[in-house]
Motif scaffolding. Structure first.
Motif, PDB file in Angstrom:
ATOM      1  N   HIS B 146       0.841  -1.193   0.000  1.00 16.73           N
ATOM      2  CA  HIS B 146       0.000   0.000   0.000  1.00 16.73           C
ATOM      3  C   HIS B 146       0.884   1.254   0.000  1.00 16.73           C
ATOM      4  O   HIS B 146       1.913   1.294   0.681  1.00 16.73           O
ATOM      5  N   PRO B 147       0.471   2.297  -0.744  1.00 13.84           N
ATOM      6  CA  PRO B 147       1.267   3.524  -0.814  1.00 13.84           C
ATOM      7  C   PRO B 147       1.598   4.148   0.545  1.00 13.84           C
ATOM      8  O   PRO B 147       2.565   4.894   0.650  1.00 13.84           O
ATOM      9  N   MET B 148       0.864   3.825   1.582  1.00 10.85           N
ATOM     10  CA  MET B 148       1.191   4.414   2.889  1.00 10.85           C
ATOM     11  C   MET B 148       2.495   3.852   3.448  1.00 10.85           C
ATOM     12  O   MET B 148       3.017   4.365   4.436  1.00 10.85           O
ATOM     13  N   TYR B 149       3.037   2.804   2.801  1.00  6.30           N
ATOM     14  CA  TYR B 149       4.332   2.251   3.212  1.00  6.30           C
ATOM     15  C   TYR B 149       5.482   2.666   2.304  1.00  6.30           C
ATOM     16  O   TYR B 149       6.586   2.122   2.416  1.00  6.30           O
ATOM     17  N   ASN B 157       4.442   0.359  -5.139  1.00  6.09           N
ATOM     18  CA  ASN B 157       3.155   0.455  -4.465  1.00  6.09           C
ATOM     19  C   ASN B 157       1.952   0.183  -5.340  1.00  6.09           C
ATOM     20  O   ASN B 157       0.813   0.324  -4.886  1.00  6.09           O
ATOM     21  N   THR B 158       2.190  -0.181  -6.575  1.00  4.20           N
ATOM     22  CA  THR B 158       1.072  -0.544  -7.448  1.00  4.20           C
ATOM     23  C   THR B 158       1.461  -1.763  -8.280  1.00  4.20           C
ATOM     24  O   THR B 158       2.646  -2.002  -8.563  1.00  4.20           O
ATOM     25  N   MET B 159       0.450  -2.506  -8.698  1.00  2.75           N
ATOM     26  CA  MET B 159       0.678  -3.613  -9.622  1.00  2.75           C
ATOM     27  C   MET B 159       1.323  -3.095 -10.906  1.00  2.75           C
ATOM     28  O   MET B 159       2.198  -3.755 -11.479  1.00  2.75           O
ATOM     29  N   HIS B 181      -3.294  -4.305   0.038  1.00  2.00           N
ATOM     30  CA  HIS B 181      -2.437  -3.307  -0.595  1.00  2.00           C
ATOM     31  C   HIS B 181      -3.011  -2.747  -1.891  1.00  2.00           C
ATOM     32  O   HIS B 181      -2.686  -1.628  -2.276  1.00  2.00           O
ATOM     33  N   VAL B 182      -3.824  -3.508  -2.560  1.00  2.15           N
ATOM     34  CA  VAL B 182      -4.222  -3.129  -3.931  1.00  2.15           C
ATOM     35  C   VAL B 182      -5.709  -2.854  -4.131  1.00  2.15           C
ATOM     36  O   VAL B 182      -6.122  -2.426  -5.208  1.00  2.15           O
ATOM     37  N   TRP B 183      -6.525  -3.060  -3.131  1.00  2.00           N
ATOM     38  CA  TRP B 183      -7.981  -3.021  -3.323  1.00  2.00           C
ATOM     39  C   TRP B 183      -8.488  -1.687  -3.868  1.00  2.00           C
ATOM     40  O   TRP B 183      -9.495  -1.626  -4.569  1.00  2.00           O
TER      41      TRP B 183
END
Lengths: 275, 275
Positions: B146-149, B157-159, B181-183
């Motif tokens: 997830h972008p918060m990490y 942070n993305t597929m 992380h991706v939802w």
């Protein structure tokens, strides 16, 4: 890139929301030579729109935005209440001569797990509001929020998604680019170039702290975190953006507890030294 | 879509990390009919790799992944320590017959604000590890977090970003897709289709709670949050993914405090009812 003189900064009232009303914030900006202000609507309503518009004008401040319209998903439909609140926000932005009305679009409706349905509702609400805003001469700026707010604040979380919506809706709508929300995005440079000057309607600065102790109210003062603010500002300005640099810091754990004059003095110093 | 029978689930040891060592987790999976396990390396080292491999085999469990390699940015360079630790992780994954070695790639190096430099370091580290892993017959799965990490754990942070790296590096590398992380990603469906069966190497489930009280350790049990788990599983399976559904829940505030048998019983129940 040289830093920002205070005349190129704008104060988002959220930065001192625990300490000051709008009248005090306007006086504070004038005192520190800050070039503009961006009121939140709760502060605006407390002061009164006409009084606020006059005080801002008299102080010689720009209005980099009005925060905020949106919340299209809050009631599960674009009903009269949602529609009218957004129209009021447009009218207020017009009265202030704001550069744009900033949209926090809303997350998932209560009890829903249907993200595509939320996206549709958001686009429906934006389209309606844009229609009204065009007649009022107000620009609509979608603020893509950090993905950690997708569920409960805004389900539009990237510049790419926001610009897809803008492309479908046409003129008069763009983005409010807040470094806190977009700094991590590998598509950021590409999407800012896609946005161009027309669709970059606001630029917000603050910083991402490591660790971040609270997901909503632990934003950092510029320079205290990991965001390459001059780098992102350079990308935005490369597209021709020449508006104010709006400082919006939610900080229950630090800056909201401080003397607001210290907050503004720090903003002015950090604008020059790290932005 | 019908729910998941326990034989289609895998237990990531992080889910019971405060209660159980690896031996107990293996016994627990066998007791509840859970089809596989995914050990974290700290638990693996405590038990010993050979003993763990034998116990997992004897229990008839699959190994849906080994957590984790990566942390390429931790030391600011791909030095011998980073390189060798990742090689050891590959060897351990091979010894366990794990479906993949999951990579948490690392965030910004300490003191750095240079995200593109971090991305380069990550890609360099992945390329080196992949070279070693191919010879060992181990698949490398980048887990976009997830972008918060982005600052402190993983700057991929993305597929979409992960698959760009995979495309440059070639065969034997793909993604671990974790719904947590991706939802939120508007590109998710497109990027899963782009990944295809070859590059979807693991599928992790848990839930996103509203509110989320802690950025790291407040993940929810499936069904307690807002993620459309069957919907995302459907997208993954539409690409041909037929591996185990790995349950990974970091929950200092709830599930780590409970009787681990209650945790496993709940996982089995929720697998059937909401996944």
């Amino acid at each position: 890139m040289s830093g920002l003189e205070p005349g190129r900064l704008s104060l988002n009232t959220a930065t001192v929301r625990e300490q000051w009303g709008l009248a005090e914030a306007i006086e504070g900006c004038a005192r520190y030579g800050i070039g503009g202000i961006s009121p939140w609507r709760d502060k605006l309503h407390e002061m009164g729109v006409d009084a606020a518009a006059k005080a801002i004008r008299d102080a010689g401040l720009g209005v980099s935005g009005l925060c905020r319209g949106g919340w299209f998903t809050e009631r599960g439909a674009i009903d009269a209440e949602v529609r009218n609140d957004n129209r009021r926000a447009v009218d207020e932005a017009a009265a202030l001569g704001a550069e744009c009305l900033v949209m926090v679009v809303g997350g998932l409706p209560k009890g829903s797990k249907d993200l595509p349905a939320a996206w549709s509702l958001v686009e429906e609400g934006l389209a309606e509001t844009l229609d009204y805003a065009r007649k009022a001469g107000v620009k609509i700026a979608i603020e893509p929020l950090h993905p950690m707010y997708a569920a409960d604040r805004a389900c539009v979380n990237t510049m790419g998604h926001a610009l897809d919506i803008c492309d479908r809706l046409g003129d008069g709508i763009g983005c409010a680019v807040d470094v806190y929300h977009v700094w991590w995005d590998p598509e950021l440079e590409t999407q800012l170039a896609r946005a161009g000057k027309e669709r970059i309607m606001a630029f917000h600065i603050c910083d991402w702290l490591v660790p971040t102790r609270d997901m909503l109210t632990d934003r950092g003062m510029m320079g205290d975190g990991v965001i390459d603010i001059p780098g992102i500002r350079g990308l935005v300005e490369a597209q021709g953006f020449d508006g104010l640099n709006e400082v919006e810091i939610f900080s229950a754990l630090d800056w909201w507890k401080r003397d607001p004059d210290e907050v503004l003095a720090t903003i002015v110093e950090r604008g020059r030294s790290v932005c």
